[in-house]
Design a protein around this motif. Structure first.
Motif, PDB file in Angstrom:
ATOM      1  N   GLN A 297       0.880  -1.315   0.056  1.00  4.18           N
ATOM      2  CA  GLN A 297       0.186  -0.047  -0.058  1.00  4.18           C
ATOM      3  C   GLN A 297       0.777   1.293   0.098  1.00  4.18           C
ATOM      4  O   GLN A 297       0.629   2.295  -0.588  1.00  4.18           O
ATOM      5  CB  GLN A 297      -1.034  -0.095   1.073  1.00  4.18           C
ATOM      6  CG  GLN A 297      -2.124  -0.874   1.248  1.00  4.18           C
ATOM      7  CD  GLN A 297      -2.803  -1.057   2.234  1.00  4.18           C
ATOM      8  OE1 GLN A 297      -2.436  -0.905   3.533  1.00  4.18           O
ATOM      9  NE2 GLN A 297      -4.086  -1.397   2.140  1.00  4.18           N
ATOM     10  N   GLU A 298       1.838   1.355   0.757  1.00  6.94           N
ATOM     11  CA  GLU A 298       2.702   2.422   1.021  1.00  6.94           C
ATOM     12  C   GLU A 298       3.477   2.812  -0.449  1.00  6.94           C
ATOM     13  O   GLU A 298       3.589   3.977  -0.855  1.00  6.94           O
ATOM     14  CB  GLU A 298       3.852   2.476   2.034  1.00  6.94           C
ATOM     15  CG  GLU A 298       4.717   3.464   2.219  1.00  6.94           C
ATOM     16  CD  GLU A 298       4.199   4.609   2.836  1.00  6.94           C
ATOM     17  OE1 GLU A 298       4.680   5.531   2.540  1.00  6.94           O
ATOM     18  OE2 GLU A 298       3.162   4.472   3.569  1.00  6.94           O
ATOM     19  N   ALA A 299       4.052   1.585  -0.925  1.00  6.09           N
ATOM     20  CA  ALA A 299       4.619   1.641  -2.308  1.00  6.09           C
ATOM     21  C   ALA A 299       3.945   2.159  -3.349  1.00  6.09           C
ATOM     22  O   ALA A 299       4.270   2.973  -4.313  1.00  6.09           O
ATOM     23  CB  ALA A 299       5.423   0.251  -2.736  1.00  6.09           C
ATOM     24  N   LEU A 300       2.360   1.536  -3.401  1.00  7.88           N
ATOM     25  CA  LEU A 300       1.522   1.914  -4.385  1.00  7.88           C
ATOM     26  C   LEU A 300       1.113   3.373  -4.473  1.00  7.88           C
ATOM     27  O   LEU A 300       1.073   4.221  -5.262  1.00  7.88           O
ATOM     28  CB  LEU A 300       0.400   1.132  -4.375  1.00  7.88           C
ATOM     29  CG  LEU A 300       0.559  -0.088  -5.022  1.00  7.88           C
ATOM     30  CD1 LEU A 300      -0.728  -1.169  -4.645  1.00  7.88           C
ATOM     31  CD2 LEU A 300       0.601  -0.400  -6.419  1.00  7.88           C
ATOM     32  N   HIS A 301       1.051   3.798  -3.064  1.00  2.61           N
ATOM     33  CA  HIS A 301       0.709   5.274  -2.696  1.00  2.61           C
ATOM     34  C   HIS A 301       2.040   6.303  -3.320  1.00  2.61           C
ATOM     35  O   HIS A 301       1.599   7.307  -3.893  1.00  2.61           O
ATOM     36  CB  HIS A 301       0.678   5.447  -1.205  1.00  2.61           C
ATOM     37  CG  HIS A 301       0.497   7.060  -1.094  1.00  2.61           C
ATOM     38  ND1 HIS A 301      -0.769   7.634  -1.066  1.00  2.61           N
ATOM     39  CD2 HIS A 301       1.209   8.027  -0.622  1.00  2.61           C
ATOM     40  CE1 HIS A 301      -0.586   8.879  -0.477  1.00  2.61           C
ATOM     41  NE2 HIS A 301       0.630   9.233  -0.192  1.00  2.61           N
ATOM     42  N   ASN A 302       2.984   5.760  -3.316  1.00  5.91           N
ATOM     43  CA  ASN A 302       4.399   6.625  -3.478  1.00  5.91           C
ATOM     44  C   ASN A 302       4.246   6.720  -4.975  1.00  5.91           C
ATOM     45  O   ASN A 302       4.455   7.746  -5.649  1.00  5.91           O
ATOM     46  CB  ASN A 302       5.643   6.044  -2.990  1.00  5.91           C
ATOM     47  CG  ASN A 302       5.691   5.950  -1.543  1.00  5.91           C
ATOM     48  OD1 ASN A 302       5.213   6.790  -0.928  1.00  5.91           O
ATOM     49  ND2 ASN A 302       6.563   5.103  -1.106  1.00  5.91           N
ATOM     50  N   ALA A 303       4.079   5.399  -5.875  1.00  6.70           N
ATOM     51  CA  ALA A 303       4.047   5.461  -7.206  1.00  6.70           C
ATOM     52  C   ALA A 303       3.049   6.329  -7.838  1.00  6.70           C
ATOM     53  O   ALA A 303       3.276   7.029  -8.588  1.00  6.70           O
ATOM     54  CB  ALA A 303       4.098   4.067  -7.570  1.00  6.70           C
ATOM     55  N   ILE A 374      10.476  -1.800  -5.638  1.00  4.94           N
ATOM     56  CA  ILE A 374      10.586  -1.945  -4.146  1.00  4.94           C
ATOM     57  C   ILE A 374      10.208  -3.481  -4.117  1.00  4.94           C
ATOM     58  O   ILE A 374       9.214  -4.021  -4.415  1.00  4.94           O
ATOM     59  CB  ILE A 374       9.488  -1.062  -3.464  1.00  4.94           C
ATOM     60  CG1 ILE A 374       9.992   0.236  -3.338  1.00  4.94           C
ATOM     61  CG2 ILE A 374       9.423  -1.534  -1.827  1.00  4.94           C
ATOM     62  CD1 ILE A 374       9.348   1.272  -2.781  1.00  4.94           C
ATOM     63  N   GLU A 375      11.089  -4.305  -3.360  1.00  2.42           N
ATOM     64  CA  GLU A 375      10.967  -5.685  -3.295  1.00  2.42           C
ATOM     65  C   GLU A 375      11.033  -5.932  -1.702  1.00  2.42           C
ATOM     66  O   GLU A 375      11.900  -5.677  -1.194  1.00  2.42           O
ATOM     67  CB  GLU A 375      12.138  -6.363  -4.054  1.00  2.42           C
ATOM     68  CG  GLU A 375      11.921  -7.958  -3.851  1.00  2.42           C
ATOM     69  CD  GLU A 375      12.999  -8.693  -4.744  1.00  2.42           C
ATOM     70  OE1 GLU A 375      12.920  -8.595  -6.031  1.00  2.42           O
ATOM     71  OE2 GLU A 375      14.066  -9.355  -4.219  1.00  2.42           O
ATOM     72  N   MET A 376      10.051  -6.830  -1.238  1.00  2.00           N
ATOM     73  CA  MET A 376      10.282  -7.229   0.235  1.00  2.00           C
ATOM     74  C   MET A 376      10.105  -8.879   0.186  1.00  2.00           C
ATOM     75  O   MET A 376       9.102  -9.372  -0.516  1.00  2.00           O
ATOM     76  CB  MET A 376       9.105  -6.508   0.853  1.00  2.00           C
ATOM     77  CG  MET A 376       8.862  -7.027   2.131  1.00  2.00           C
ATOM     78  SD  MET A 376       7.631  -6.210   3.199  1.00  2.00           S
ATOM     79  CE  MET A 376       7.254  -7.241   4.662  1.00  2.00           C
ATOM     80  N   GLU A 377      10.774  -9.402   0.912  1.00  2.00           N
ATOM     81  CA  GLU A 377      10.795 -10.943   1.104  1.00  2.00           C
ATOM     82  C   GLU A 377      10.606 -11.396   2.359  1.00  2.00           C
ATOM     83  O   GLU A 377      11.374 -10.691   3.218  1.00  2.00           O
ATOM     84  CB  GLU A 377      12.099 -11.501   0.455  1.00  2.00           C
ATOM     85  CG  GLU A 377      12.167 -12.992   0.457  1.00  2.00           C
ATOM     86  CD  GLU A 377      13.210 -13.861  -0.370  1.00  2.00           C
ATOM     87  OE1 GLU A 377      13.121 -14.951  -0.516  1.00  2.00           O
ATOM     88  OE2 GLU A 377      14.043 -12.748  -0.912  1.00  2.00           O
ATOM     89  N   VAL A 378       9.856 -12.147   2.636  1.00  2.00           N
ATOM     90  CA  VAL A 378       9.511 -12.661   3.927  1.00  2.00           C
ATOM     91  C   VAL A 378       9.960 -14.312   3.856  1.00  2.00           C
ATOM     92  O   VAL A 378       9.503 -14.980   3.091  1.00  2.00           O
ATOM     93  CB  VAL A 378       8.263 -12.315   4.535  1.00  2.00           C
ATOM     94  CG1 VAL A 378       7.763 -10.973   4.526  1.00  2.00           C
ATOM     95  CG2 VAL A 378       7.188 -12.989   3.387  1.00  2.00           C
ATOM     96  N   PRO A 379      10.247 -14.987   4.990  1.00  2.00           N
ATOM     97  CA  PRO A 379      10.509 -16.180   5.189  1.00  2.00           C
ATOM     98  C   PRO A 379       9.371 -17.330   5.285  1.00  2.00           C
ATOM     99  O   PRO A 379       9.655 -18.462   5.074  1.00  2.00           O
ATOM    100  CB  PRO A 379      11.376 -16.510   6.291  1.00  2.00           C
ATOM    101  CG  PRO A 379      11.102 -15.352   7.073  1.00  2.00           C
ATOM    102  CD  PRO A 379      10.638 -14.231   6.297  1.00  2.00           C
ATOM    103  N   GLY A 380       8.377 -16.894   5.588  1.00  2.00           N
ATOM    104  CA  GLY A 380       7.271 -17.833   5.656  1.00  2.00           C
ATOM    105  C   GLY A 380       7.241 -18.414   7.120  1.00  2.00           C
ATOM    106  O   GLY A 380       7.938 -17.899   7.943  1.00  2.00           O
TER     107      GLY A 380
END
Length: 381
Positions: A297-303, A374-380
């Motif tokens: 949401q934050e990245a979309l708002h910025n873009a 912007i790329e975000m990775e989470v381990p699960g």
């Protein structure tokens, strides 16, 4: 004849299954129109949902290109054949719509239409839409209608189920609206209880400091220090109140569906094209799903607000037991060397904090004139 009947019923069944896969009103409308055009083999199909002011709240077409649709201009009004279907509530099957006495013309960019089949969509006694087709793809003598009685019966069957699908979609959207309203109400309550007293104290302390600044500077300095403490506490309370609220849609629909819906809304609301691709993502721990949604949401708002991009692509893919989120825009970009200034402006610090908080990583690739990823990775789990 039996073979044709069986083929027609199979096509209706496929159309109904397609309608049942969608829950949002506009998606349902598009599916109804596309299914009707394919089912009856027509060149054009359209569906209008009337408003209360003589126009249409929604109007969806199939068989007309985006360029043609833009050139046609404003949505039609409820007049002519459209008005007859909406107000007289009867089917209309015409050899040439242009020769009907009720025909009132159309814009210059409008495609030429001849034979015509239309009927209202009913929900009980209420007319909730008008579905119509034009230019049957078949050989037909001049001045005759390519649509026959069997076409009318098939379209009537489709319209009955379209009414159900459209009503269900409206109920679903209304339920979502109520859920959002309840969440906003709870947020307001949380903010009031958690923050209002702190802000009140902050205001009184600031007023005291202002009153003391001339006659007792040392005491004024102490009051100003207290202002700083209260401001920090208020910020902490506000952050806790917001972070505590997990978006209701995540619990109901899951991360992929919630992100897809969010992107669809933004795509309709902004001039830029916003797309979503979600593949193979399993359910993740609740904290990770919320963090991914908030970062998206934050990245979309910025873009959409700051980059000047005309295309933004959101992708959420499986990575081992975790997931990778990418938000890519073709906007103005920025110089990563100025990340401290850009971080404050673009909320990158907040996004990194969210990623760190769930054991993930956040990377930012950008350059002036080259867009931003912007790329975000989470381990699960």
């Amino acid at each position: 004849m039996n073979q044709d009947r069986g083929s027609g019923l199979a096509a209706v069944s496929s159309a109904l299954l397609a309608m049942s896969r969608h829950l949002e009103v506009r998606d349902v409308l598009k599916t109804i129109v596309a299914s009707a055009r394919e089912l009856l083999d027509a060149q054009y199909a359209a569906l209008g949902v009337p408003d209360d002011h003589g126009g249409f709240a929604q109007f969806v077409v199939d068989g007309v290109s985006d360029e043609q649709w833009k050139a046609i201009g404003p949505l039609p009004r409820q007049h002519g054949i459209l008005a007859a279907m909406l107000h007289e509530a009867r089917p209309e099957r015409l050899a040439d719509v242009r020769k009907d006495p009720r025909f009132e013309g159309w814009p210059s960019a409008h495609p030429e239409m001849s034979d015509f089949l239309g009927l209202p969509i009913r929900d009980g006694d209420e007319i909730i839409g008008a579905l119509f087709l034009a230019n049957k793809n078949c050989s037909k003598p001049e001045g005759t209608c390519g649509f026959d009685q069997q076409d009318e019966e098939l379209l009537a069957l489709l319209a009955q189920h379209a009414a159900i699908a459209l009503t269900n979609a409206r109920l679903y959207e209304r339920s979502r609206e109520l859920t959002i309203a309840e969440e906003r109400s709870r947020l307001a309550h949380e903010l009031h209880d958690a923050v209002s007293q702190k802000l009140f104290s902050l205001r009184l302390t600031a007023q005291a400091a202002a009153a003391l600044v001339d006659r007792d500077p040392s005491r004024a300095k102490g009051e100003l220090q207290q202002v700083a403490v209260l401001a920090a506490e208020a910020a902490d309370e506000l952050r806790a109140a917001v972070v505590e609220l997990r978006p209701a849609a995540l619990d109901e629909d899951g991360l992929v569906a919630t992100l897809r819906t969010h992107v669809q809304v933004l795509d309709r609301a902004h001039g830029a094209r916003v797309s979503f691709d979600g593949r193979g993502v399993r359910a993740l721990p609740a904290a990770q799903e919320e963090a991914l949604l908030r970062v998206a949401q934050e990245a979309l708002h910025n873009a959409l607000r700051h980059s000047g991009a005309d295309a933004v692509d959101v992708a959420l893919h499986r990575s081992g037991t975790g997931a990778v989120l990418r938000v890519m825009d073709n906007g103005c970009g920025f110089d990563p060397k100025t990340v401290r200034r850009a971080g404050r402006h673009l909320g990158l610090v907040s996004m990194r904090d969210r990623a760190d908080g769930v054991g993930g990583t956040l990377t930012v690739e950008s350059a002036p004139g080259k867009g931003t990823t912007i790329e975000m990775e989470v381990p699960g789990g």
